[in-house]
Design an enzyme around this catalytic site. Structure first.
Site, PDB file in Angstrom:
ATOM      1  N   TYR A 136      45.509  38.050  69.245  1.00  0.00           N
ATOM      2  CA  TYR A 136      45.850  39.002  68.182  1.00  0.00           C
ATOM      3  C   TYR A 136      44.832  38.987  67.046  1.00  0.00           C
ATOM      4  CZ  TYR A 136      50.488  39.148  70.358  1.00  0.00           C
ATOM      5  OH  TYR A 136      51.524  39.289  71.234  1.00  0.00           O
ATOM      6  N   LYS A 186      48.021  28.993  80.437  1.00  0.00           N
ATOM      7  CA  LYS A 186      47.522  29.620  81.669  1.00  0.00           C
ATOM      8  C   LYS A 186      46.191  28.940  81.983  1.00  0.00           C
ATOM      9  CE  LYS A 186      47.783  32.951  84.806  1.00  0.00           C
ATOM     10  NZ  LYS A 186      48.785  32.987  85.876  1.00  0.00           N
ATOM     11  N   ASP A 218      53.376  32.285  83.725  1.00  0.00           N
ATOM     12  CA  ASP A 218      54.084  33.150  84.685  1.00  0.00           C
ATOM     13  C   ASP A 218      55.283  32.396  85.276  1.00  0.00           C
ATOM     14  OD1 ASP A 218      52.042  31.541  85.662  1.00  0.00           O
ATOM     15  OD2 ASP A 218      51.527  32.858  87.329  1.00  0.00           O
ATOM     16  N   ASP A 242      55.123  35.251  71.881  1.00  0.00           N
ATOM     17  CA  ASP A 242      55.696  36.537  71.480  1.00  0.00           C
ATOM     18  C   ASP A 242      56.625  37.044  72.581  1.00  0.00           C
ATOM     19  OD1 ASP A 242      56.147  38.935  70.217  1.00  0.00           O
ATOM     20  OD2 ASP A 242      54.102  39.676  70.368  1.00  0.00           O
ATOM     21  N   ASP A 246      61.190  36.367  72.926  1.00  0.00           N
ATOM     22  CA  ASP A 246      62.137  37.495  73.051  1.00  0.00           C
ATOM     23  C   ASP A 246      62.968  37.353  74.323  1.00  0.00           C
ATOM     24  OD1 ASP A 246      61.273  38.715  70.738  1.00  0.00           O
ATOM     25  OD2 ASP A 246      61.147  40.701  71.658  1.00  0.00           O
TER      26      ASP A 246
END
Ligand code: NAD
Length: 347
Positions: A136, A186, A218, A242, A246
């Protein structure tokens, strides 16, 4: 004097923060509350979503209790004046780099989760998301390729000190819980993740009482719906966090029950429900105040060093829910005020 900045914001923000302040006041902890407009309310009052007096209050205060910001009325404004910019401004100004999101299923709400009851009832975890780095904040843009096509790019980067400080938050949080930390990355594909993993392993040497494990993102996404009860504390970067936070919160049921904290390295924090301003139910007294009340409990634990008071609030919410108190989002009929009354009665 312990000063709490109360920034109610827009929509249901003022309704839910008022109830959290009522619960904090009932504990009689000698807290002082000072309120200031933020978001659309800040724009209406002062022409900016984060007025300078509001920012000044947030800086002076020991902790910030935040409602929610946003309304379609402000959609036409240029981006820097939109209500949501207030949160980014506060994060930057206060150096908030660690986002803590507990996800726990309260007894009695098993059917509010989209997961099977026997899977959902075991959910009790905290996701810790780094807030200041990652893809980001790297260099970004749209550039022409050699053959004249457009290419978008966003650079993913983490400096080792950024990883180290969030790792410490993760290990300390695990120490205060069941002592298990799962770092999600990852590292099989990304160099950024390999550095993340190396640094987390280094920091682990300082916390021999915490069991560290690693998981690829994943797989973590799959495990969160397959068996979320396996997790205690999940530590991850900005992008993965992020998405996973959620996902985890929805596994635990209603959005009206989920608190969050954003902390800096001086113990200061901004505490807010994970939900938004819910314009569809604003002003009707139908919002569930529990997420904000539980955010106030996190404030007591993480910024004000009052863990016993935090425990009391959390236990009172659990008792109220177990006793059948329900706002509309939980399938009941209680108003915002009546739900807080049930929590106060349990307190
Ligand atoms: P939302 O979280 O405001 O609402 C989503 C749905 O959940 C709505 O149906 C709403 O009625 C319900 N809901 C939310 N909180 C509830 C509560 N406490 N009790 C009962 N029901 C509740 O998300 P949205 O509709 O996508 O966004 C509305 C506005 O909020 C937008 O302007 C968005 O940008 C903003 N927003 C702000 C924040 C924040 O302030 N941190 C976070 C998310 C969204």
């Amino acid at each position: 004097m312990t000063l709490i900045a109360v920034l109610p914001g827009d929509g249901i923000g003022p309704e839910v923060t008022a109830e959290a302040v009522r619960v904090l006041t009932a504990l009689d902890l000698g807290l002082t509350f000072e309120e200031a407009p933020v978001g659309g309310a800040g724009y209406d009052a002062d022409g900016h979503p984060l007025p300078s007096a509001t920012l000044d209050l947030a800086r002076r205060a020991d902790a910030v209790l935040f409602g929610a910001v946003g309304d379609t009325r402000y959609d036409g404004l240029e981006r820097r004046l939109r209500p949501e910019q207030a949160i980014l401004g506060l994060r930057a100004a206060l150096g908030l780099f660690a986002n803590l999101r507990p996800a726990r299923l309260f007894k009695g709400l098993e059917d509010a989760s989209t997961l099977k009851r026997e899977v959902a009832e075991r959910i009790d975890m905290v996701i810790i998301r780094e807030l200041n780095g990652d893809v980001y904040f790297g260099e970004k843009g749209i550039r022409p390729t050699a053959d004249g096509r457009r290419q978008g790019y966003d650079v993913m980067a983490y400096a080792e000190d950024e990883v180290r400080r969030i790792a410490h938050v993760g290990f300390r949080t695990a120490q205060g819980r069941k002592g298990r930390l799962c770092s999600v990355d990852k590292a099989n594909v990304l160099e950024t993740s390999q550095l993340w993993r190396d640094v987390v392993i280094e920091v682990a040497a300082e916390y021999p009482d915490v069991a560290l494990s690693h998981m690829y993102v994943d797989n973590a996404a799959m495990q969160l719906v397959r068996d979320p009860g396996q997790f205690d504390v999940i530590l991850t970067g900005n992008l993965f966090g992020d998405i996973l936070s959620d996902q985890a919160s929805m596994c635990a049921g209603s959005i009206g029950m989920l608190p969050s904290a954003a902390l800096n390295d001086g113990g200061k924090g901004l505490y807010e429900p994970i939900h938004g301003s819910a314009p569809d139910i604003a002003g009707q007294g139908r919002a569930n105040p529990c997420a904000t009340i539980l955010s106030a409990a996190m404030m007591l634990r993480h910024s004000l060093n009052r863990p016993e008071a935090a425990d009391r609030i959390e236990a009172a919410v659990a008792t109220a829910i177990a006793g059948g108190a329900r706002t509309a989002d939980l399938g009941g009929t209680l108003s915002t005020r009546a739900m807080a009354d049930a929590v106060l009665a349990a307190l």
